[in-house]
Design a protein around this motif. Structure first.
Motif, PDB file in Angstrom:
ATOM      1  N   ASP A 375     100.302  22.855  -3.469  1.00 46.60           N
ATOM      2  CA  ASP A 375     101.117  22.200  -2.455  1.00 46.60           C
ATOM      3  C   ASP A 375     102.214  21.439  -3.192  1.00 46.60           C
ATOM      4  O   ASP A 375     102.391  21.619  -4.398  1.00 46.60           O
ATOM      5  N   ASP A 376     102.970  20.604  -2.496  1.00 51.54           N
ATOM      6  CA  ASP A 376     104.106  19.961  -3.151  1.00 51.54           C
ATOM      7  C   ASP A 376     103.717  18.776  -4.027  1.00 51.54           C
ATOM      8  O   ASP A 376     104.580  18.121  -4.607  1.00 51.54           O
ATOM      9  N   LYS A 377     102.403  18.505  -4.144  1.00 53.36           N
ATOM     10  CA  LYS A 377     101.928  17.429  -5.011  1.00 53.36           C
ATOM     11  C   LYS A 377     100.974  17.922  -6.088  1.00 53.36           C
ATOM     12  O   LYS A 377     100.934  17.373  -7.188  1.00 53.36           O
ATOM     13  N   LEU A 378     100.188  18.934  -5.765  1.00 52.23           N
ATOM     14  CA  LEU A 378      99.043  19.315  -6.593  1.00 52.23           C
ATOM     15  C   LEU A 378      98.990  20.818  -6.800  1.00 52.23           C
ATOM     16  O   LEU A 378      99.281  21.582  -5.880  1.00 52.23           O
ATOM     17  N   ARG A 379      98.622  21.219  -8.018  1.00 51.78           N
ATOM     18  CA  ARG A 379      98.387  22.643  -8.279  1.00 51.78           C
ATOM     19  C   ARG A 379      97.113  22.784  -9.100  1.00 51.78           C
ATOM     20  O   ARG A 379      96.836  21.983  -9.991  1.00 51.78           O
ATOM     21  N   ILE A 380      96.354  23.822  -8.780  1.00 55.77           N
ATOM     22  CA  ILE A 380      95.131  24.151  -9.506  1.00 55.77           C
ATOM     23  C   ILE A 380      95.221  25.606  -9.914  1.00 55.77           C
ATOM     24  O   ILE A 380      95.660  26.456  -9.148  1.00 55.77           O
ATOM     25  N   SER A 381      94.814  25.895 -11.144  1.00 57.55           N
ATOM     26  CA  SER A 381      94.888  27.272 -11.619  1.00 57.55           C
ATOM     27  C   SER A 381      93.842  27.516 -12.689  1.00 57.55           C
ATOM     28  O   SER A 381      93.213  26.597 -13.188  1.00 57.55           O
ATOM     29  N   ARG A 382      93.642  28.776 -13.011  1.00 59.01           N
ATOM     30  CA  ARG A 382      92.716  29.165 -14.074  1.00 59.01           C
ATOM     31  C   ARG A 382      93.415  30.191 -14.939  1.00 59.01           C
ATOM     32  O   ARG A 382      94.127  31.041 -14.439  1.00 59.01           O
ATOM     33  N   GLY A 383      93.213  30.117 -16.271  1.00 59.16           N
ATOM     34  CA  GLY A 383      93.921  31.069 -17.101  1.00 59.16           C
ATOM     35  C   GLY A 383      93.389  31.205 -18.497  1.00 59.16           C
ATOM     36  O   GLY A 383      92.354  31.812 -18.716  1.00 59.16           O
ATOM     37  N   TYR A 384      94.093  30.633 -19.459  1.00 63.04           N
ATOM     38  CA  TYR A 384      93.804  30.812 -20.873  1.00 63.04           C
ATOM     39  C   TYR A 384      92.339  30.529 -21.161  1.00 63.04           C
ATOM     40  O   TYR A 384      91.825  29.438 -20.905  1.00 63.04           O
ATOM     41  N   ASN A 385      91.640  31.555 -21.693  1.00 66.14           N
ATOM     42  CA  ASN A 385      90.218  31.430 -22.003  1.00 66.14           C
ATOM     43  C   ASN A 385      89.389  31.000 -20.794  1.00 66.14           C
ATOM     44  O   ASN A 385      88.388  30.303 -20.931  1.00 66.14           O
ATOM     45  N   ASN A 386      89.828  31.393 -19.600  1.00 67.48           N
ATOM     46  CA  ASN A 386      89.161  31.026 -18.349  1.00 67.48           C
ATOM     47  C   ASN A 386      89.165  29.516 -18.112  1.00 67.48           C
ATOM     48  O   ASN A 386      88.307  28.983 -17.402  1.00 67.48           O
ATOM     49  N   ILE A 387      90.101  28.804 -18.687  1.00 63.44           N
ATOM     50  CA  ILE A 387      90.190  27.357 -18.515  1.00 63.44           C
ATOM     51  C   ILE A 387      90.760  27.029 -17.147  1.00 63.44           C
ATOM     52  O   ILE A 387      91.710  27.657 -16.681  1.00 63.44           O
ATOM     53  N   LEU A 388      90.161  26.035 -16.497  1.00 61.88           N
ATOM     54  CA  LEU A 388      90.608  25.556 -15.206  1.00 61.88           C
ATOM     55  C   LEU A 388      91.547  24.376 -15.422  1.00 61.88           C
ATOM     56  O   LEU A 388      91.284  23.497 -16.240  1.00 61.88           O
ATOM     57  N   PHE A 389      92.669  24.346 -14.685  1.00 67.08           N
ATOM     58  CA  PHE A 389      93.691  23.317 -14.869  1.00 67.08           C
ATOM     59  C   PHE A 389      94.004  22.614 -13.557  1.00 67.08           C
ATOM     60  O   PHE A 389      93.990  23.227 -12.491  1.00 67.08           O
TER      61      PHE A 389
END
Length: 400
Positions: A375-389
């Motif tokens: 959203d315009d304040k928060l982002r959640i993602s997963r990627g490098y080495n299955n790391i959650l951000f």
């Protein structure tokens, strides 16, 4: 002569975060990134709208205030001028509306309220000066007026394992908005001690300094949100029920079951049908990642695992990390959508910057970025080495 690095086939997911919560900006040790289980949130795509239940909990005007509070650390201690202005504007709007009339006589004011924001976190009462600006502690106000012994108590919960500090005041109702109080006792309750430890403030000797008043200028009809102003000019924003983003950020700030909080947040906002998400432009600071160990700092910086990520609409992206003494790491590149919620990112122009000078570093990072929530304040993602951000937006511009 330039340093040379080549990094490819990296899976990385963007998210929004706040700098005050972020881990150390620069890690000078070399170690390994931990692997995280992928089966929890991988593949989930969350929508930015709240669930029906959450929409019923807060009105549109109340949500404007909550949005303004998202990303403010120290319950106001670290707020920027822009953030303070946004909160003040939202507070004034609510104070101008018809909330619960005569709130001090309403049962909705009774109970335990969590302090979300105060305009003077380091200057008022001893409990504010010492504890309120510390995000790792939870701060509450307990109001009990409809009893034979009416009281108002301020509570600082250090953690479930350690215990709490409770500062109590005898209270009385002056009118429909104002509560009069006088602090009279306080004690620490530690889990590891069978007795309470007195708080070292001689309230009886303080006289009028132990007295005060609290006006409730807005009490929501739902009983979930309250705005109060104190005798020392302090404005307080308190909630009985927190919005899901606030709950998640609270878990991050206290370091308590963060991955569980993220999973619950994503699940509660999961689309019934796959919804296409856009990578929103703006400045995003990393708030939290599930990695327990790190590679060398320059590899982490080049992978976007630390510092700030600046996204532009024209497909340009920049990683930026403050090192020390005015030195910065900067790396620019491009991004392009590869599927519904996934982006291919190529970063290939890196340098160490000081003032107007730059020392080039030959690096290339290729990233597969998938958005789990945005959203315009928060982002959640997963990627490098299955790391959650988790990242938090810091530039304050609006995105639709």
């Amino acid at each position: 002569m330039a340093l040379k690095f080549h990094i490819t086939n990296v899976n990385f997911h963007f998210c929004a975060c706040s700098s005050s919560f972020s881990r150390s900006t620069l890690a000078f040790s070399s170690s390994k990134l931990s692997n995280c289980s992928q089966n929890r949130t991988n593949g989930l795509v969350a929508q930015s709208s709240l669930t029906d239940q959450q929409q019923l909990a807060f009105t549109g005007e109340e949500n404007q205030l909550i949005d303004a509070l998202i990303g403010i650390q120290g319950r106001g201690r670290s707020a920027s001028a822009r953030q303070l202005n946004d909160v003040e504007s939202a507070v004034k709007v609510l104070e101008g509306l018809q909330g619960v009339p005569d709130p001090t006589g309403s049962s909705l004011i009774e109970g335990l309220w969590q302090l979300m924001f105060t305009t003077r976190p380091g200057t008022a009462s001893p409990i504010q000066r010492t504890f309120v600006g510390v995000d790792t502690f939870s701060v509450f106000q307990e109001i009990s007026l409809q009893t034979n012994d009416p009281r108002v108590s301020n509570i600082v919960k250090f953690s479930e394992a350690i215990g709490e500090l409770k500062v109590e005041a005898a209270a009385s109702i002056k009118d429909g908005k104002r509560i009069l109080f006088q602090f009279d006792k306080a004690a620490f309750s530690f889990k590891f001690l069978p007795f309470k430890f007195p708080y070292p403030v001689p309230f009886r000797l303080l006289g009028d300094e132990a007295k005060g008043w609290l006006d409730t200028t807005y009490l929501s009809p739902s009983g979930n949100l309250r705005i109060s102003r104190g005798n020392k000019g302090t404005t307080f924003v308190l909630q009985k029920k927190t919005e899901p983003r606030q709950t998640l950020l609270s878990a991050i700030s206290t370091g308590t079951q963060v991955e569980q909080a993220i999973n619950e947040f994503i699940s509660s906002n999961q689309s019934t049908a796959e919804e296409e998400r856009e990578l929103l432009e703006g400045e995003w600071q990393m708030l939290w990642s599930s990695q327990m160990e790190t590679d060398s700092w320059i590899e982490n910086a080049g992978n976007g695992l630390m510092g700030k990520q600046i996204v532009k609409k024209n497909g340009q992206m920049k990683f930026e990390v403050d090192i020390l003494l005015g030195f910065k790491f900067s790396m620019t590149g491009t991004y392009a959508k590869s599927s519904t919620n996934t982006y291919n990112v190529t970063m290939d122009d890196a340098a160490i910057i000081f003032g107007g000078f730059g020392y080039p570093i030959e690096m290339e990072t290729k990233i597969n970025l998938q958005l789990l929530y945005s959203d315009d304040k928060l982002r959640i993602s997963r990627g490098y080495n299955n790391i959650l951000f988790v990242h938090l937006r810091t530039d304050g511009s609006n995105q639709q």
